[in-house]
Design an enzyme around this catalytic site. Structure first.
Site, short mmCIF file in Angstrom:
data_model
loop_
_atom_site.label_atom_id
_atom_site.label_comp_id
_atom_site.label_asym_id
_atom_site.label_seq_id
_atom_site.Cartn_x
_atom_site.Cartn_y
_atom_site.Cartn_z
N PRO A 55 0.84 -1.19 0.00
CA PRO A 55 0.00 0.00 0.00
C PRO A 55 0.88 1.25 0.00
O PRO A 55 1.90 1.29 0.68
CB PRO A 55 -0.81 -0.13 1.30
CG PRO A 55 -0.05 -1.09 2.15
CD PRO A 55 0.74 -1.96 1.23
N HIS A 56 0.49 2.22 -0.80
CA HIS A 56 1.33 3.40 -0.94
C HIS A 56 0.49 4.63 -1.29
O HIS A 56 -0.62 4.50 -1.80
CB HIS A 56 2.39 3.17 -2.02
CG HIS A 56 1.81 2.72 -3.32
ND1 HIS A 56 1.51 1.40 -3.59
CD2 HIS A 56 1.46 3.41 -4.43
CE1 HIS A 56 1.01 1.30 -4.81
NE2 HIS A 56 0.97 2.50 -5.34
N ALA A 57 1.07 5.78 -1.01
CA ALA A 57 0.40 7.03 -1.33
C ALA A 57 1.42 8.16 -1.41
O ALA A 57 2.44 8.13 -0.72
CB ALA A 57 -0.64 7.37 -0.26
#
Length: 139
Positions: A55-57
């Site tokens: 998960p990344h942002a």
């Protein structure tokens, strides 16, 4: 930032890793990061298979790149491409506008963790320092 996850849900694992990253100086607003990660997951799960999720942002309220690794011996259902649970969850957060560095970090974690021997060693590790040593060895 390496944690052994007790959570057995995707949402719980995400919250735990966001909490871990929010303790860094680079993450200014935990709530913003949590929302950005959830928004990204709604588009397409970051469970890439092989027991890995990333998960990344990229958001304004993160001033530099940070990562946290969550290890789950039992696995966390993550809507992965291969329908298998994630045992290693790498959360990456970074500032907007630095796509090249972001992609390099993302691809490096993916390349290292796609190695089955490395993955198994990380999952079987007993403490965070062991995971760190394994990743240092293979980087």
């Amino acid at each position: 930032r390496i944690v052994f996850l007790k959570e057995d849900t995707k949402d719980g694992a995400i919250k735990s890793l966001v909490r871990c990253l929010s303790k860094t100086a680079e993450v200014q607003k935990e709530k913003d990061l949590l929302k950005a990660i959830h928004d990204r997951e709604r588009i397409l799960s970051t469970g890439i298979g092989y027991g890995i999720a990333i998960p990344h942002a990229k958001i304004q309220t993160v001033t530099g790149f940070v990562a946290a690794i969550g290890v789950s011996k039992s696995g966390v259902p993550f809507d992965s491409l291969d329908d298998k649970p994630a045992h290693i969850i790498v959360m990456i957060a970074g500032p907007e506008g630095q796509s090249e560095q972001y992609l390099r970090i993302l691809s490096r974690f993916t390349a290292v963790l796609k190695n089955e021997t490395t993955r198994n060693r990380v999952i079987e590790a007993k403490k965070p320092a062991d995971v760190f040593a394994i990743l240092q060895e293979v980087r």
